[in-house]
Design a protein around this motif. Structure first.
Motif, short mmCIF file in Angstrom:
data_model
loop_
_atom_site.label_atom_id
_atom_site.label_comp_id
_atom_site.label_asym_id
_atom_site.label_seq_id
_atom_site.Cartn_x
_atom_site.Cartn_y
_atom_site.Cartn_z
N ALA A 81 6.36 2.87 -10.31
CA ALA A 81 6.74 2.68 -8.90
C ALA A 81 7.01 4.05 -8.29
CB ALA A 81 7.98 1.81 -8.81
N TYR A 82 6.51 4.34 -7.13
CA TYR A 82 6.69 5.61 -6.43
C TYR A 82 6.32 6.80 -7.31
CZ TYR A 82 9.57 2.47 -3.64
OH TYR A 82 10.03 1.40 -2.92
N GLU A 95 -14.52 -0.43 -6.98
CA GLU A 95 -13.29 -0.51 -6.19
C GLU A 95 -13.02 -1.96 -5.82
OE1 GLU A 95 -13.74 2.06 -2.87
OE2 GLU A 95 -15.70 1.27 -2.33
N ARG A 96 -11.73 -2.27 -5.83
CA ARG A 96 -11.31 -3.61 -5.46
C ARG A 96 -11.16 -3.62 -3.95
NH1 ARG A 96 -9.70 -7.22 -9.09
NH2 ARG A 96 -9.53 -5.74 -10.80
N ASP A 97 -11.76 -4.58 -3.31
CA ASP A 97 -11.65 -4.65 -1.85
C ASP A 97 -10.17 -4.73 -1.48
OD1 ASP A 97 -13.48 -5.37 0.70
OD2 ASP A 97 -11.51 -6.34 0.82
N LEU A 98 -9.81 -3.99 -0.43
CA LEU A 98 -8.39 -3.92 -0.04
C LEU A 98 -7.83 -5.29 0.26
CD1 LEU A 98 -8.42 -0.83 2.30
CD2 LEU A 98 -7.10 -1.10 0.22
N PHE A 99 -8.65 -6.18 0.78
CA PHE A 99 -8.11 -7.44 1.28
C PHE A 99 -8.57 -8.66 0.50
CE2 PHE A 99 -8.33 -4.32 4.67
CZ PHE A 99 -6.98 -4.17 4.90
N ASP A 152 -9.82 -8.51 -2.71
CA ASP A 152 -9.72 -8.27 -4.14
C ASP A 152 -11.05 -8.36 -4.87
OD1 ASP A 152 -7.23 -7.40 -4.43
OD2 ASP A 152 -6.47 -9.11 -5.57
N SER A 186 -17.32 4.99 -2.24
CA SER A 186 -16.60 6.11 -1.64
C SER A 186 -16.26 7.17 -2.70
CB SER A 186 -15.34 5.64 -0.92
OG SER A 186 -14.63 4.76 -1.72
N ASN A 187 -15.93 6.72 -3.94
CA ASN A 187 -15.72 7.69 -5.01
C ASN A 187 -17.00 8.47 -5.28
OD1 ASN A 187 -13.16 6.98 -5.44
ND2 ASN A 187 -13.46 6.06 -7.45
N LEU A 218 -4.53 14.19 -3.84
CA LEU A 218 -4.12 13.05 -3.03
C LEU A 218 -3.68 11.88 -3.91
CD1 LEU A 218 -4.20 12.59 0.00
CD2 LEU A 218 -6.37 11.42 -0.30
N LEU A 219 -4.41 11.66 -5.00
CA LEU A 219 -4.08 10.55 -5.89
C LEU A 219 -2.73 10.76 -6.56
CD1 LEU A 219 -7.53 9.85 -7.51
CD2 LEU A 219 -6.31 8.42 -5.90
N GLN A 244 0.32 11.53 -2.42
CA GLN A 244 0.58 10.38 -1.57
C GLN A 244 0.04 9.08 -2.15
OE1 GLN A 244 0.39 10.81 2.64
NE2 GLN A 244 -0.35 12.88 2.42
N LYS A 269 0.22 8.21 -5.16
CA LYS A 269 1.19 7.79 -6.17
C LYS A 269 0.55 7.01 -7.31
CE LYS A 269 5.20 7.66 -3.09
NZ LYS A 269 4.54 8.09 -1.86
N TYR A 328 -4.88 7.01 -12.26
CA TYR A 328 -6.16 7.11 -11.56
C TYR A 328 -6.51 8.58 -11.34
CZ TYR A 328 -9.67 5.80 -8.00
OH TYR A 328 -10.80 5.63 -7.26
#
Lengths: 301, 343
Positions: free
Chosen positions: A46-47, A65-69, A71, A78-79, A260-261, A264, A266, A270
């Motif tokens: 966490a964090y 990638e898992r779709d944001l909404f 799943d 994008s990677n 970034l990974l 922010q 966190k 990954y």
């Protein structure tokens, strides 16, 4: 070979003698890398941070990638875009530095011996200042009210200032500027050893300048060209400062993505997985170097 | 023999230096360019303490380092949204600044905040509002809206900077889409995601230093904070700061003492020292951010007194809220959205 070594002394001795160096290499180089590898198989905490629970997730995320909404799992385009952009920019940088660096090195190598040192000194001047400061200087040259645009407008070549800052062109300008000396120096080193009598001989045998270049100069400076390309390609692919300061941080390269990974995003596991992907690309480049040029390899003899 | 004596001398020297510098120290871990040198000199003189400052560049970096265990730092200055993590994980000491001699000076608004009720751990370093900074030469309409950076007018397109602070940008986008902060409603977040994706094509940069370029041809508007906006305006009077009507946040950075601080007493002295209005004002004069200490305004430099950026106008006060940290799952979800935008 192995038998020759055995003949010279106790086989254990060279291990003892090299032990301090090996220990340092293991502890200082392999150790941290091992942590990165282990982290890539853990679960994000966490964090930030990690929790010690095994998971393949990070590696799945590198490719899918898992779709944001919804799943849903899809190919991580994008990677792949970020990987491809990094490789592409690094390759283009290598090619431009090659095209600009070779004539520069040739110029220096053909100066009278006493003056070469001065030219070499000039090449190394950029290294006297920190990379960030040099990048700020480039920012100041290419921004809208910067030197370049002011000059172009004064000369009447453009009516509106060109938007160069915060584009891929800006990133490329920055990278070529920063890495050019790394190309010039090894190429110079190999050109300097070139026996000028060979060139005379080629000319005596009616070779035109172009074929002297292709058949004599280039093959004999091959190791320098490959060493220079490797020296440019490897740092270029992991560039971090330039894409942020000149590219505006909108189009990430792998170095920025990893930061970034970890920051922010966190998601340390990954980030570790992506770091290993970057390392693999660098290793592949080194392998190509070892096969193609190396100090001794090569088909020309 | 000679070598032996040199080694001895070195040892003796090393020992003497450690002894000489072992007392009267304070080690501060703070954001870069965020500590007034005059404030430090004053503290050093007053208490005969040798202060060292180490910079960090983000809350994440600071937290990651402190979580690793002993750092040698005495005090650290996290943003309030990170305070629950510091308190929850037991990283900081309960020094009770609220009960200290100067504790009564903390401004009413900040004396009893959600993130540290009764000020048991922290002293406000500075506070800030997040909003938008605009060059009015490029745009002369209403500046009090997130629309300037999220759905920009023609004259600002391609000249926008966004600071890479996930909480601030996500807050702006969620409020602009009509949602509540920390909501994990899928339909809303989908809208937020689309909004940000569409807006990105108009952004020139996602970079902290982009703020400094506002007013040049490259950048004309930016997500920004109050003190930074004031700095920009003092450099160029055409630059204005807006408090977005869709909702904006205010927050503070807070100085806390680490549990394993080697100089615990000096750290407490420093907390108390900062709650003195005159000292707090020194900090504000340097960073241009307002102090959360009652009476500090009286000691501000003239160009800061009554600056519109530094106090939230009464009429829009209701639009502001204290920026708080969402639960880990929501934070992770927001993080994924923001990451996806930046790619």
């Amino acid at each position: 070979m192995a038998q020759n070594f055995k003949g010279r002394g106790a086989p254990g001795r060279k291990w003892i003698l090299t032990a301090p160096a090996l220990t340092i290499i293991l502890a200082a180089a392999a150790g941290p890398l091992l942590i990165v590898v282990v982290y890539s198989f853990l679960t994000p905490g966490a964090y930030g941070g990690v929790t010690w629970k095994f998971s393949w997730d990070s590696w799945v995320k590198v490719l899918f990638e898992r779709d944001l909404f919804s799943d849903e799992l899809t190919l991580a385009t994008s990677n792949l875009t970020i990987f491809a952009r990094s490789i592409w920019l690094a390759l283009v940088t290598t090619i431009i530095t090659l095209l600009a660096g070779f004539p520069t090195a040739y110029f220096i190598a053909t100066r009278p011996r006493t003056r070469r040192d001065l030219w070499l000194l000039l090449i190394t001047i950029p290294f006297w200042t920190n990379l960030v400061i040099r990048t700020f200087a480039i920012q100041d040259i290419i921004r809208q009210e910067g030197l370049l645009n002011t000059a172009l407008i004064k000369l009447g070549m453009v009516s509106e200032p060109l938007q160069i800052l915060y584009t891929d062109t800006a990133v490329l300008i920055g990278m070529v500027y920063v890495y050019l000396p790394l190309m010039v120096l090894p190429v110079y080193a190999s050109l300097e050893k070139l026996d000028s009598r060979l060139l005379e001989a080629a000319s005596d045998l009616y070779a035109r300048p172009r074929s002297v270049l292709w058949n004599v100069i280039l093959p004999s400076s091959r190791s320098g060209l490959i060493a220079g390309s490797t020296l440019v390609f490897i740092p270029a692919i992991s560039t971090y400062v330039t894409p942020i300061m000149l590219g505006g941080g909108k189009r990430l390269m792998m170095g920025n993505y990893i930061e970034l990974l970890f920051g922010q995003g966190k998601d340390w596991p990954y980030g570790s997985a992506v770091s290993i992907v970057l390392m693999t690309i660098v290793m592949a480049a080194l392998l190509i170097y070892a096969r193609a040029g190396g100090p001794k390899g090569g088909a020309h003899g | 023999m000679k070598l032996h004596s040199i080694a001895l001398a070195t040892l003796a020297f090393a020992a003497s230096t450690t002894i000489a510098s072992a007392e009267g120290k304070l080690s501060i871990y703070n954001w870069g360019n965020y500590t007034s040198p005059e404030l430090i000199t004053k503290f050093e003189k007053e208490y005969d303490v040798d202060v060292t400052i180490t910079d960090f560049d983000s809350n994440d970096t600071a937290l990651a380092k402190i979580r690793q265990g002993y750092t040698g730092f005495d005090v650290v200055v996290p943003s309030q949204s990170f305070m629950p993590i510091y308190i929850g994980e037991g990283l900081i000491a309960e020094t009770n600044p609220g009960q200290m001699e100067n504790g009564k000076n903390i401004a009413d608004d900040w004396a009893n905040p959600d993130f540290d009720p009764g000020r048991k751990y922290s002293v406000p370093w500075l506070w800030y509002t997040s909003g938008v900074t605009v060059n009015t030469e490029n745009y002369d309409g209403d500046v009090n809206t997130w629309g300037l950076v999220l759905d920009p007018p023609e004259s600002l397109k391609g000249k926008i900077n966004i600071v890479p602070e996930m909480n601030d940008i996500m807050y702006a986008a969620i409020r602009y889409s009509g949602g509540e902060w920390c909501s994990n409603d899928k339909a809303l977040l989908k809208k937020v995601h689309t909004l940000l994706k569409d807006a990105k094509q108009y952004w020139a940069s996602i970079d902290y230093s982009g703020i400094e370029k506002i007013g040049t041809g490259d950048i004309a508007a930016s997500l920004d904070w109050s003190g930074s906006a004031l700095k920009r305006r003092l450099g160029n009077p055409k630059i204005a700061f807006g408090f977005p009507k869709e909702g904006f946040t205010y927050g503070s950075d807070n100085i806390v003492v680490l549990k394993d601080a080697p100089n615990m007493e000096n750290a407490k002295l420093f907390q108390n020292f900062l709650m003195d209005p005159e000292n707090a004002a020194l900090n504000s004069a340097y960073t241009r951010y307002p102090a959360a200490i009652e009476g500090a305004e009286d000691f501000y430099p003239d160009d800061m007194k009554g600056a519109p950026e530094l106090s939230i106008p009464a009429a829009v006060r209701g639009n502001g809220e204290l920026l708080r940290l969402c639960d880990p799952e929501t934070t992770a979800l927001y993080g994924r959205i923001w990451l996806d935008i930046q790619k």
